[in-house]
Design a protein around this motif. Sequence first.
Motif, short mmCIF file in Angstrom:
data_model
loop_
_atom_site.label_atom_id
_atom_site.label_comp_id
_atom_site.label_asym_id
_atom_site.label_seq_id
_atom_site.Cartn_x
_atom_site.Cartn_y
_atom_site.Cartn_z
N ILE A 295 0.90 -1.27 0.11
CA ILE A 295 -0.03 -0.17 -0.27
C ILE A 295 0.95 1.05 -0.43
O ILE A 295 1.74 1.92 1.13
N LYS A 296 0.69 1.69 -1.08
CA LYS A 296 1.44 3.57 -1.27
C LYS A 296 1.14 4.35 -1.49
O LYS A 296 0.37 4.39 -3.07
N PRO A 297 1.14 5.15 -1.15
CA PRO A 297 -0.40 6.01 -1.25
C PRO A 297 0.85 6.85 -2.59
O PRO A 297 2.06 7.22 -2.59
N GLY A 298 -0.06 7.86 -3.18
CA GLY A 298 0.75 8.60 -4.59
C GLY A 298 -0.17 9.72 -4.48
O GLY A 298 -1.96 9.31 -4.74
N LYS A 299 0.42 9.63 -6.20
CA LYS A 299 -0.78 10.54 -7.38
C LYS A 299 -1.11 9.80 -8.56
O LYS A 299 -0.07 9.04 -8.84
N SER A 300 -1.98 9.99 -8.97
CA SER A 300 -2.18 9.21 -10.35
C SER A 300 -2.53 10.03 -11.29
O SER A 300 -3.18 11.09 -11.25
N SER A 301 -2.04 10.18 -13.08
CA SER A 301 -2.72 10.94 -14.11
C SER A 301 -4.07 9.43 -14.48
O SER A 301 -3.88 8.70 -14.31
N TRP A 302 -4.79 10.11 -14.92
CA TRP A 302 -6.22 9.59 -15.26
C TRP A 302 -6.87 10.37 -16.39
O TRP A 302 -7.36 11.68 -16.54
N SER A 303 -6.95 9.69 -17.66
CA SER A 303 -7.50 9.99 -18.75
C SER A 303 -8.78 10.62 -18.92
O SER A 303 -9.00 11.73 -19.46
N TRP A 304 -9.38 9.57 -18.55
CA TRP A 304 -11.04 9.78 -18.39
C TRP A 304 -11.55 10.82 -17.84
O TRP A 304 -12.39 11.66 -19.12
#
Length: 641
Positions: A295-304
Amino acid sequence: MRRITILMALSILLCLQSFAVNRISSPDGKISVTVFADNNGVPKYAVTYNKLTVLEPSSLGIELDGINFSNGLQLINVSAATSVHDHYNMLSGKKLSIQYDARKSSFTFQNKDGKKFSVVFQVSNDGVAFRYQFLDGRETKIVRSENTSFQLPSSAKAFIQPIAVTQSGWEKANPSYEEHYDQDVPAGTPSKFGAGFIYPALFKVNNTWLLITEAAVGADWCATRLNCEAGSPLYQVKFPDPREVMYKDGLLPQQQMNGFSPWRVITIGSLKTIVESTLGTDVASPSVIANTSFIKPGKSSWSWINSKDDFIVYDEQKKYIDFASYMHWPYCLVDASWDQKIGYEKIKELADYARQKNIGLILWYNSAGDWNTVKYTPRNILLTKEAREKEFSRIQAMGIRGIKVDFFGGDGQSMIKYYHDILQDAARYNLMVNFHGATLPRGLARTYPNLVTAEAVRGFEYITFSQDDANLEANHATMLPFTRNVFDPMDFTPMNLYKIGSASIRKTTTAFELATTVVFLSGIQHMAESPEGMEHVPEFAKNYLRTLPDTWDETRFIDGYPGKLVVIARRKGTKWFIAGMNGEPVAKNLSLNLSFLKNKNVTLISDDDTNLLKETKTDIPKKGILPVSINANGGFVIVAG
């Protein structure tokens, strides 16, 4: 007449003396709870804060098959108050290391048949939590109703979200906790949908604030909501609509007669108390996951959020993997119908490509079930344990890091069990989980740390759909730190810095959007910006986003009012991030008390008419008061250390 007056006075005195025995207070003595049975044998409680009544006598009680614990009761025992001390860690949220201290007492009632149950109260300096304890063996009984209520004073104001009618809306997807809030309305203002209100529910009594919610809703229970009669400030716990179940079955709680109900939670104090409180996780069930290393918190890209359904295709997802790598974000979310538009074989290829760039993929799933008419796929493969484990084993072998499960059907017991089942099985295959179209987590992220975030909010996707929602974004977003996001991770999918990729025109400023990265809390924060939009962002802002912490060690409320303004400071190590968001369409001049940073040099990122954002170096005065101007619907971020 004089004799009658004396007798009445003696009667009141004896009553007060009795109540004094049946009272429990917080460690600092500011919060006091009195418990008693009224003349009809209805168990009740009342709450004061600094000697001000914040909850008038309110009903307790519960009814099970064949057992009435709601009236005709006697209070037969009050246990001596004992101290509760708990220390636990969260993998993400407003702080990682949390200490909970409270005083605890059990109030045991007996009904006319001689059956007993207890109401266990725990009172901390930031609020009250109570739950029902059953004392009659190991048998399991259906809970037919709960009589718990919250009787606000008639002068109270409410900041509260109405719940949508079950199976209304697009593809009958409601309720999904995605409405706007009624703000600063008289307590007792009826729900515009007629279905009640969701947690957390915020109330103001004079200058004291109360935030009501529930926690530790186990797999055998349903989640609940609040309801009130028009004009009455009495809010009652209400069970879900009968349609909020899996396969038309499993609505009501199944209570073991030697167990406990969920906690009812009331945070009490100033707005600072509300925003900084961890009471909703303090009483949640401890973690049941032994291995949390995945479990690693973080940021994400997201195309939708930018290019919607038609671009869940290989090339677009590869572009967003590259975008995540460019921004030093560890995740990329691949949304609905990837199994048809990309396919498992090519997803494996994308996962391999992403891994070379230290990016992990998250895959979308349709929760499916009788309630669900949504056509997006994959669907019907998470409904049984056998099917879940087969799928989870398959995608774990592909290197997938998490799943996003969408379109749940409400709060019935069988639906709550489904959430628990998914989280348990996902943990065994080292998968993080994001629930969308879902219920409020209610402290579930403590019990299952692999629940990194959940929607249960009218998030940024609505802003891309509707100009009306875009117009209300600033007001709505500045409600959430005082309500939805106080205890539970929230997948608002924030931070559109350049412009929306739809017909909607954003009404918030770029600095407002940047501030959401600090103000909003989510284990994985899915960013609503595109690679093309980020090209317009100044390099200093990109670097800010590349180095922004994913977890926090401390949180402080600086200033604000629900729907109008929020300023919050969060610390990671020795570095502080202070973010402000203006919920109103008028510019404001603030005087921020940052005495904990006095004499320090800081960087202020604020709005700029030409380059979206500007960066300014300044010093916190030795008195610790920093003047900051904030644009209409604007924001700022301050970085210190």
